[in-house]
Design an enzyme around this catalytic site. Structure first.
Site, PDB file in Angstrom:
ATOM      1  N   GLU A   1       0.796  -1.223   0.000  1.00 14.51           N
ATOM      2  CA  GLU A   1       0.000   0.000   0.000  1.00 14.51           C
ATOM      3  C   GLU A   1       0.836   1.284   0.000  1.00 14.51           C
ATOM      4  OE1 GLU A   1      -3.238   0.164  -0.295  1.00 14.51           O
ATOM      5  OE2 GLU A   1      -3.540  -2.020  -0.272  1.00 14.51           O
TER       6      GLU A   1
ATOM      7  N   SER B   1     -31.430 -26.690  50.774  1.00 16.25           N
ATOM      8  CA  SER B   1     -30.604 -27.099  51.915  1.00 16.25           C
ATOM      9  C   SER B   1     -29.129 -26.738  51.754  1.00 16.25           C
ATOM     10  CB  SER B   1     -30.726 -28.618  52.112  1.00 16.25           C
ATOM     11  OG  SER B   1     -32.045 -28.980  52.445  1.00 16.25           O
TER      12      SER B   1
END
Length: 769
Positions: free
Chosen positions: A76, A337
C-alpha cells in the site's frame, strides 16, 4: 523590523493558524469498535456488533505481526515511514499518469490518506482529495506511525459488514491476526482494494490466484525467505464465513454492561473449560426436557485465585421459549438445603456442636414453625455428621434456633448475600431450609470459602484482577477447623443424595458436595469442591415451574459429577488435611458428649480445643424409687429409708414422646410420687402444645365437618393429659395420643393439664366458611 524578526513572526503566525485550524476542525473521533470479551489467554470469547451493526474488532498493536506490517506497507505505501502523511513524489507520478494516460490511473493515496478517507467517507472528487490530504497531515501530527497503521488495519473493508483485519481473521480463519500463516496474512492484505470482487467464501479461486501473484512479487523483492514463500504458495484456500465467537454470552453481556465503551474486557474464563461446560450443560438439559426441566446454570471457580474459569448462565442462550437469555448465575432462587454446611460450621465455632453430638430429630414446634424432613420421617436422635450428610431439616432448624437467626444472617451478609442483606430483619428459622433468596454466584463462593479454610473473598471476573489480587487472607467467616470438619462430612459417600448408578462408578470424582431442593421442587442444586476447583450447578425452570423429578441428588448432581470428570480430571491427587486447631477426644456413643460416669460405649470424635463444649454426658439419670418401684421420688419427697436407686434414660421430653408414639421400647421411669406437694402445680415441666399453633387463625369448611388435632409433648414421667376447650373438659388421653375434635367458631382457649397437675394454655381463632 529585521528579516529574522519577520521570519520569526511569520513562523508564529503560521503555527497559530495551524493551531486554530486544528482546533476548528478536530481530528475525527476514534471509530466505534465491536465490544469484545476475552478469555484469560487473550483469545476472543464473545464479540458484539458495534453500534453501527458492523463487525469491527479492534486490532491491538501486539497483534500486528512483522509479516502483516511488511505486507501492508509494501503493497500500500512503501514510503510510509518517510513521508508526513502525503507523498509528494507519488503525487507527481500519479498526476503524470493520469494527465498523459500512461499506466494505471491512481490517486497516490498513502496509508495515512486512506485512514482519513475511512474515518470520513466522502465522494471521490478533487476537492475531497485535497481535504483528505490535509486530514492526513493532521493525523500525522496527532498519531504515531504505529497508531496510524493500527487505525488502517482496524478500518479496511472486507465486504459486507466486516471491517478490520482482526474481524476478517476471526470470521474467516477463526484465528486472531497474530496466529495467521503467511499465506493467510497476504490473503487479508490484498482484499481491501477489491472488497466486492474478492469475497472470501465466494471467490476463493480468484483470491488464491491474486494471493499467489503477490507472493511471487514479494519473493522477487526479497521481502520474505524463499522457503516461506514456497510453503505459502502451496497452501490451499478453502475458507467460508463463520459466526463471530459467542462463548459465555451471559458473562460477556454482564461485563460489557459493567464496562461500557471499552473495546475489550479481559475475563478470567478458560476457553477450553468454558466450551466444555457449555456443551455438557446443553446436552444434559436436552435429556431432561421430557421431565419438564428446561434449564441449568454452572459456575466453575479456581479455589486458589477465586477466578471464575467457566460461566454458563443457561443451557441455551438462544432458546427464547425457555427464557435462555436469563442469567441463572445471578438469578435469585430458593437455596434449599445448600446453606446447612455453613450453619453447622458456625455452630462448631460457637462450641454448640461437634460431629458426633446427637441432635433431636423428632416433630418439633419452634414457636409456631413446624419443619419436616424431606422424606417426612424422623429418626429420634441423630449425630450431627449424619444430620448433615442426610440433609435432615429438623436438626438444622434446632441448631439455627440455638445459634440465633441474626448471627447466621450476619455471616451471610458478610459473604455478599445481597437478598439476605435486604430481608435480614424479616428472616426466621425457615432461612436454613431455603426461606431466603440466594444466587448460584453467592452459594458457589461460600463453598469456595469452605475449600479455603473459612476465608472469604469476592469472586474474580476480570483477568487483571485475578492476576494482581493481593494475597490477603480475606474475611474469616469460620475457622479452618470447622471448614475441615464440614468438608470431611460432605466427602462421605454413604449418603442418600448419591445419584443412582454412581455407587460403583470408577469415574466418581473425589469431591465434597452438598445438594439442595427448594420447596415445590422448583430448584435443584448441587455444589462440590476439591482442593483445586469448586463447581456450582443449578437446574430448574426460569418460569418457576416445578417438576416432580426435580431434586438436587437425582438431577443436579449427575451434571456436577460430569463437570468434575471433564474439567478437573487432571487435578492433583491430594485432599484436605486436618489443621492444627483440631484434636481428638473420646465421647459417649449415646450422646456424643465427653463421657460421664455411666458411658461404657465410647468412640473417637474431633473437637475444637478451647471452643467445643466440655459438658459431660448425662444420658442416664439416677432415680429414687419406692421399694415396690411403683413411684419415683424427688429429693424433696424421698423418705428417710425404704427407697432404692436406679439409672433411667435421661431423654428430652420430645424424644421420649416420639419413642412412645412410634412404639420404640425404652425404659420409662415410674410416675412421680403422687403425694409430693413441691412439684404439684409447678410449670417448669408443663406440657407443650404442638398442635394447634398458638395465636393462629384456622379457617374450616362448614359443610365438611373438619376437625382440629390436639397434640402435646410432656415430661417422660407423664402418663396422661386432660384437654379443655374454653375451660370446658373435653377428654383425658394418653400423653402421646393424637386427639381430634370439632371446634366451635370464634376465639378458643385450649388447655392441656398433665397427671402432675401442670397446665398450659394457648389461644386460637376458628372461622367457618
Amino acid at each position: 523590523m529585521t528579516r529574522a524578526a519577520r521570519a520569526l513572526l511569520l513562523f508564529f503566525l503560521c503555527v497559530g493558524l495551524l493551531w486554530g485550524l486544528d482546533a476548528a476542525f478536530p481530528v475525527p473521533p476514534a471509530p466505534q469498535y465491536s465490544p469484545l470479551v476475552l478469555a484469560a489467554d487473550g483469545s476472543v470469547l464473545h464479540a458484539f456488533l458495534n453500534p453501527t451493526q458492523k463487525w469491527r474488532m479492534k486490532t491491538e498493536l501486539r497483534e500486528i505481526t512483522p509479516a502483516l506490517r511488511a505486507t501492508i506497507i509494501e503493497k500500500e505505501d512503501r514510503y510510509f515511514y518517510y513521508h508526513p502523511g502525503v507523498n509528494p513524489l507519488a503525487l507527481v507520478q500519479a498526476a503524470g499518469r493520469n494527465l498523459f494516460g500512461r499506466g494505471r490511473t491512481t490517486g497516490a493515496s498513502t496509508i495515512t490518506m486512506q485512514v482519513a478517507r475511512l474515518l470520513e467517507p466522502k465522494e471521490r472528487t478533487v476537492g475531497n482529495k485535497l481535504l483528505e490530504m490535509l486530514r492526513a497531515l493532521q493525523l500525522e501530527a496527532h498519531y504515531s506511525k504505529a497508531e496510524i497503521l493500527q487505525l488502517y488495519l482496524n478500518l479496511v473493508p472486507y465486504g459486507g459488514n466486516v471491517e478490520g483485519v482482526k474481524s476478517a481473521a476471526l470470521i474467516y480463519f477463526q484465528q486472531p491476526p497474530d496466529y495467521l500463516s503467511l499465506a493467510q496474512t497476504v490473503t487479508l492484505a490484498i482484499i481491501p482494494n477489491r472488497p466486492r470482487g474478492l469475497v472470501l467464501g465466494q471467490n476463493n479461486d480468484a483470491i488464491r490466484q491474486e494471493r499467489n501473484r503477490w507472493l511471487r512479487r514479494f519473493q522477487q523483492q526479497g521481502l520474505f525467505p524463499n522457503q516461506d514463500i514456497e510453503d505459502a504458495l502451496l497452501e490451499p484456500l478453502d475458507v467460508q464465513r463463520h459466526a463471530a465467537p459467542t462463548l459465555a454470552p451471559h458473562l460477556a453481556r454482564r461485563l460489557v454492561r459493567q464496562f461500557p465503551g471499552r473495546a475489550s474486557v479481559a475475563s478470567t474464563l478458560q476457553r477450553g473449560k468454558q466450551a466444555k461446560a457449555e456443551d455438557l450443560t446443553r446436552n444434559y438439559v436436552r435429556r431432561l426436557h421430557e421431565l419438564g426441566i428446561t434449564n441449568a446454570a454452572v459456575l466453575v471457580v479456581n479455589n486458589r485465585t477465586r477466578a471464575v474459569e467457566a460461566y454458563v448462565g443457561s443451557a441455551d442462550f438462544r432458546d427464547a421459549l425457555n427464557k435462555g437469555q436469563n442469567d441463572g448465575v445471578q438469578a435469585v432462587r430458593s437455596p434449599g438445603s445448600t446453606l446447612k454446611p455453613f450453619l453447622y460450621a458456625l455452630a462448631l465455632d460457637k462450641g454448640l456442636v461437634t460431629p458426633k453430638l446427637l441432635l433431636p430429630d423428632v416433630p418439633t414446634n419452634f414457636g409456631g414453625y413446624q419443619p419436616e424432613n424431606f422424606d417426612k420421617r424422623c429418626s429420634g436422635e441423630v449425630p450431627l455428621d449424619r444430620a448433615l450428610a442426610y440433609s435432615l431439616n429438623i436438626p438444622a432448624v434446632r441448631v439455627l434456633s440455638d445459634l440465633g437467626v441474626p448471627t447466621f444472617t450476619t455471616q451471610l451478609r458478610a459473604a455478599g448475600f445481597r437478598t439476605v442483606a435486604q430481608r435480614a430483619p424479616h428472616l426466621g428459622l425457615s432461612t436454613i431450609l431455603g426461606g431466603c433468596g440466594a444466587t448460584l454466584e453467592e452459594l458457589t463462593n461460600l463453598y469456595v470459602t469452605l475449600a479455603n479454610g473459612g476465608n472469604y473473598q469476592p469472586l474474580q471476573w476480570q483477568h487483571h484482577e485475578a492476576k494482581q489480587r493481593p494475597a490477603a487472607p480475606g474475611t474469616a467467616l469460620f475457622s479452618d477447623g470447622a471448614a475441615f470438619l464440614i468438608t470431611d462430612i460432605l466427602a462421605q459417600l454413604t449418603r442418600p443424595d448419591l445419584p443412582v448408578g454412581y455407587e460403583t462408578s470408577i469415574r466418581l470424582p473425589k469431591i465434597a458436595w452438598k445438594t439442595g431442593t427448594s420447596y415445590g421442587r422448583r430448584d435443584a442444586w448441587s455444589i462440590g469442591y476439591n482442593k483445586e476447583y469448586t463447581i456450582g450447578v443449578w437446574v430448574g425452570n426460569f418460569s418457576g415451574q416445578g417438576s416432580p423429578a426435580l431434586t438436587g441428588s437425582d438431577i443436579a448432581t449427575p451434571l456436577l459429577f460430569d463437570l468434575f470428570n471433564t474439567l478437573a480430571y487432571n487435578s492433583p491427587n491430594n485432599w484436605f488435611q486436618p489443621p492444627a486447631s483440631l484434636d481428638f477426644r473420646l465421647v459417649c456413643a449415646e450422646t456424643g458428649r465427653p463421657p460421664g460416669e455411666n458411658c461404657p460405649n465410647q468412640l473417637i470424635d474431633y473437637f475444637l480445643p478451647g471452643v467445643s463444649s466440655g459438658l459431660r454426658c448425662q444420658h442416664q439419670k439416677e432415680v429414687l424409687l419406692s421399694a415396690d418401684a411403683r413411684y419415683a421420688y424427688c429429693r424433696a419427697c424421698a423418705p428417710a429409708t425404704g427407697y432404692r436407686r436406679e439409672m433411667y434414660p435421661n431423654l428430652l421430653p420430645e424424644v421420649a414422646a416420639f419413642r412412645e408414639a412410634q412404639g420404640i421400647p425404652y425404659r420409662r421411669r415410674p410416675p412421680h410420687n403422687p403425694g409430693c406437694q413441691l412439684v404439684r402445680g409447678g410449670r417448669e415441666k408443663a406440657p407443650s402444645i404442638i398442635s394447634p399453633l398458638a395465636n393462629t387463625e384456622y379457617v374450616l369448611n362448614k359443610g365438611e365437618q373438619q376437625q382440629l388435632l390436639l397434640s402435646c409433648t410432656t415430661d417422660n414421667e407423664v402418663r396422661q393429659v386432660s384437654w379443655y376447650i374454653n375451660d370446658q373438659f373435653l377428654r383425658t388421653a394418653p400423653a402421646t395420643e393424637r386427639v381430634f375434635f370439632r371446634p366451635p367458631a370464634g376465639a378458643l382457649k385450649i388447655s392441656c393439664a398433665d397427671d402432675h397437675g401442670r397446665n398450659t394454655d394457648i389461644r386460637i381463632v376458628v372461622n367457618e366458611l
